[in-house]
Design an enzyme around this catalytic site. Structure first.
Site, PDB file in Angstrom:
ATOM      1  N   GLU A   1     -19.351   3.984  -8.963  1.00 22.21           N
ATOM      2  CA  GLU A   1     -19.679   5.386  -8.639  1.00 22.21           C
ATOM      3  C   GLU A   1     -18.446   6.138  -8.137  1.00 22.21           C
ATOM      4  O   GLU A   1     -18.271   7.321  -8.417  1.00 22.21           O
ATOM      5  CB  GLU A   1     -20.821   5.452  -7.608  1.00 22.21           C
ATOM      6  CG  GLU A   1     -22.105   4.736  -8.041  1.00 22.21           C
ATOM      7  CD  GLU A   1     -22.590   5.091  -9.442  1.00 22.21           C
ATOM      8  OE1 GLU A   1     -22.249   6.173  -9.954  1.00 22.21           O
ATOM      9  OE2 GLU A   1     -23.307   4.274 -10.046  1.00 22.21           O
TER      10      GLU A   1
ATOM     11  N   TYR B   1     -22.603   1.451 -21.286  1.00 21.09           N
ATOM     12  CA  TYR B   1     -21.874   0.962 -20.111  1.00 21.09           C
ATOM     13  C   TYR B   1     -20.954  -0.205 -20.467  1.00 21.09           C
ATOM     14  O   TYR B   1     -19.747  -0.153 -20.263  1.00 21.09           O
ATOM     15  CB  TYR B   1     -22.853   0.510 -19.014  1.00 21.09           C
ATOM     16  CG  TYR B   1     -23.536   1.647 -18.288  1.00 21.09           C
ATOM     17  CD1 TYR B   1     -23.143   2.010 -16.998  1.00 21.09           C
ATOM     18  CD2 TYR B   1     -24.573   2.365 -18.876  1.00 21.09           C
ATOM     19  CE1 TYR B   1     -23.771   3.052 -16.321  1.00 21.09           C
ATOM     20  CE2 TYR B   1     -25.202   3.413 -18.217  1.00 21.09           C
ATOM     21  CZ  TYR B   1     -24.800   3.749 -16.938  1.00 21.09           C
ATOM     22  OH  TYR B   1     -25.407   4.782 -16.274  1.00 21.09           O
TER      23      TYR B   1
END
Length: 770
Positions: free
Chosen positions: A184, A280
């Site tokens: 993140e 991802y």
């Protein structure tokens, strides 16, 4: 109560009126009216807190936040909660971590705070940029749909992704937190297309079809950041085991490319389906490969230049390729066989990935798309060609990178002599996103090399060699015997992550109880135990004497359980004794906890080897008021390991009681018992006898779960009929048809498995004494 937002990809429009598209950006002024006992958080710092009365005279708090930087709608965020926080300042950026009050008080988020600033600094330094916001809040929610969300200045996580118990010294938990936080922050502090406003600049993707650039690149940097703060983690091993290997398995079945056209996604995809492992993990794997053949220095240089160039505008993957090309053109160390766009489009715009077939005699390498030959008609033809970087070694020495840019090519330097000790290994340390199919001569030499001393081949390459050959077996490229030849050396293998991939292929978790019913079991037992003993005794020594010494051994924490469970499943007496010893110690003193990294296996075999007394103790501990959820799950599973049929039957009966279990446990109990070698008949009879009661609570879902397991035991038409009779009596007409198809396919699968196991048994018979 609390409120938290999750706007990605298209939920901002449900909260406020907006053009909810990533390319349309604005500044935001946010003001939240809330209960005075709560705190309100948003992307920016609060600049004013005042009070207001409603028409009933009740007092409310109004929190007003500073105007945001220019950003996309899906990054706006707010949380209203009664949490506490801990804070520190790193390079002028105030970092606060918010969580439930008792979690903050008990120090559960201290580790996350310690690493957040370090990762920020690492990412700022590596990309030579500084973070533009005055504060960053990280919030741990008891329940959250994603692992984490990168809202600018207000990141939101599941508790499990941010909390580490101070008593939990093991690296695996910290590693997981480091990875999620790093991912993140990768979005926040430097990475791609989404959030940043460096030097008053902002770069955003044009549309969601370039999502992989954001998530794939953040996933790549996540591993760099995590291994920076936890240097004990081995970057290449962990990246291959967690990212590349799982997605190679998935990508061979999926029919979408990494980068689809905008029109195709608007026409046929739901946006949410883009948030998958292809985006991802394949995105991260392709980035790993790109950084590898460019060198990290040039890769970072290109990214920095790209960020500066596209301030205040939108970009797509071609813009990134252009910037990398500019960096390549300005130097002469790295030579590419084609333009960056041609190379990278071959990986991002085509489905799947290639398999390379090497012929050592001629030095020819051929490429084709890797697909399931068992399921595809032989008339299917694929003309896909990738431009493939090939890192390789010969006889232990690394060779210069070479390229395969057409369907087949001869490499004279890869022809080998007749000496058995002349060998070649491709895709060293998995630098490329593809599989390698070696000819028989190559595999024979590599197998001999492993038997003489496995360390001649790097650990990641050993892992990859075994993973590739089992995948090639599954997909019909090579016979199972070829894969088994590569397992002969295993007595000398001391890497747990390699053992894990072998065991998952030879003894898949969902087939353990089925395999016990076949003649392959005693042969597997003899063959594998002989090879497992050295690594088993090495780790059993730590478990008996000093388990804390494994606190930095990441792979022991992730994979030791599978090794131990397999040793016990194969009937290794020392493993059964070890489980009994640890379980008995726990019974004598419940404070004497079984080490968490092997708790599930020890509890299971403690109950299995024991009698009613051991089962009753597990039941007592399950009902203990202060048992934590993870332990409850372990005990729920362990109680299904009993070897006495009456204990299993009693357990299933307990499961029916509303007072003893919450309703969601009943289904789990049945599912656990049905997967055990003696439990599957008992559970099936229990379900059929009690169906009127069970169907009210669980209906079709439970039936499907039970059927999936029962289907693995179906070998004859008589067994199918038995299941069919029950399903015909309980299901509606339209569902019967689906169940009949399921049973037929289960039967065919079982016939195929039987054929495969006969081959495995026959090979083991010949090789078991080697």
């Amino acid at each position: 109560m609390l409120i938290a937002s999750q706007m990605e990809p298209t939920y901002a429009r449900r909260v406020y009126p907006c053009f909810d598209e990533p390319a349309m950006k604005a500044t935001f002024n946010i003001r939240i009216v809330h209960d005075p006992s709560y705190v309100a958080l948003s992307n920016m710092p609060a600049i004013d807190v005042s009070e207001v009365k409603d028409e009933n005279g009740s007092l409310w708090t109004v929190t007003t936040f500073n105007t945001s930087l220019k950003m996309s709608t899906y990054l706006t965020a707010f949380v209203i909660c009664d949490f506490d926080y801990i804070t520190r300042t790193e390079r002028g950026n105030e970092i606060r971590i918010w969580a439930r009050k008792e979690a903050v008080k008990n120090g559960y988020v201290d580790y996350a705070l310690n690493i957040t600033g370090q990762i920020f600094s690492f990412l700022e330094d590596i990309l030579n940029v500084s973070y533009p916001l005055p504060k960053t809040d990280l919030v741990a929610l008891p329940d959250f749909g994603a692992g984490g969300m990168e809202n600018w200045g207000l990141m939101i996580f599941q508790e499990a992704s941010l909390m580490n118990l101070p008593s939990d010294e093991f690296t695996s938990r910290k590693a997981m937190i480091a990875l999620v936080v790093s991912h993140e922050l990768g979005h926040q502090a430097c990475i791609f297309f989404f959030l940043f406003k460096w030097f008053g600049n902002l770069v955003t993707m044009n549309w969601w079809n370039d999502l992989w650039l954001n998530e794939g690149l953040a996933s790549y940097f996540e591993y760099l950041g995590a291994t920076f703060v936890e240097p004990k983690l081995s970057l290449d091993k962990i990246f291959y085991a967690h990212v590349v290997q799982p997605v190679l398995r998935e990508d061979s079945e999926i029919v979408r490319s990494l980068s689809e056209s905008e029109d195709k996604i608007k026409g046929s995809f739901s946006l949410m389906s883009l948030f998958d492992n292809i985006t991802y993990s394949k995105g991260a794997s392709i980035t790993w490969m790109l950084s590898g053949f460019l060198t990290e220095k040039l890769f970072i240089r290109a990214l920095t230049s790209y960020l500066k160039e596209f301030s205040f505008s939108n970009a797509n993957q071609d813009d990134l390729w252009t910037h990398i090309q500019m960096v390549i053109d300005a130097q002469d160390e790295v030579q590419l066989p084609a333009s960056v766009k041609q190379i990278m489009d071959s990986w991002t715009c085509q489905n799947g990935f290639p398999v390379l077939t090497l012929n050592l005699t001629t030095g020819t390498i051929r490429q084709e798309q890797f697909f399931n030959k068992k399921n595809r008609k032989s008339t299917d033809s694929y003309n896909n060609t990738w431009i493939i970087p090939i890192s390789w070694m010969r006889n232990g020495s690394s060779q210069p990178l070479t390229w395969l840019d057409k369907s087949s090519k001869m490499f004279p330097e890869m022809q080998v002599s007749e000496s058995d000790y002349d060998w070649i290994l491709l895709n060293v340390n998995l630098s490329g996103y593809y599989r390698v199919n070696y000819d028989q001569l190559s595999l024979k030499r590599l197998a001999r090399l492993l038997e003489n001393g496995p360390k001649a081949i790097p650990a990641v390459s050993r892992f990859q060699l075994i993973d590739d050959v089992f995948a090639l077996t599954d997909f019909g490229y090579v016979p199972i015997e070829t894969a088994l030849e590569l397992t002969k050396y295993l007595a000398k293998e001391d890497e747990l992550f390699i053992w894990n991939v072998v065991l998952l292929n030879l003894i898949p978790d969902n087939l353990e109880s089925t395999l016990k019913n076949y003649e392959v079991y005693p042969l597997l037992k003899k063959y594998l135990l002989k090879r497992m003993l050295p690594i088993y005794h090495y780790y059993a020594g730590f478990i008996r004497q000093n388990v804390d010494a494994l606190e930095d051994d990441y792979f022991a924490q992730v994979y030791l359980e599978k090794l131990l469970a397999t040793a016990c499943w194969l009937g290794l007496q020392d493993c059964l004794d070890l489980s009994s010893e640890l379980y008995a110690k726990w019974m004598d003193n419940p404070e004497h906890k079984i080490p968490f990294l092997i708790r599930r296996t020890v509890c299971c075999y403690g109950v299995a080897v024991g009698s009613e007394k051991e089962w009753n103790f597990a039941w007592k501990m399950y009902n203990h008021t202060d048992s934590v959820e993870e332990d409850e799950d372990i005990l729920l599973y362990a109680m299904s390991c009993a070897k006495e049929p009456w204990l299993l039957y009693r357990y299933l009966q307990y499961g029916l009681s509303d007072t003893l279990f919450s309703s969601n446990c009943t289904s789990a109990i049945i599912s656990h018992v049905v997967t055990k070698d003696i439990g599957h008949r008992i559970a099936w009879e229990f379900v059929t006898e009690n169906w009127p009661i069970l169907s009210q609570g669980y209906g079709q879902e439970l039936l499907h779960d039970v059927l999936k397991v029962m289907g693995r035991f179906v070998k004859t038409d008589v067994q199918i009929q038995e299941l069919q009779v029950f399903y015909n009596a309980t299901l509606e007409d339209d569902e019967r048809e689906a169940i009949t198809l399921l049973l037929e396919s289960a039967k065919l699968e079982n016939i195929e498995r039987r054929k495969l196991l006969i081959k495995v048994a026959s090979w083991l018979e010949k090789n078991v004494d080697d």
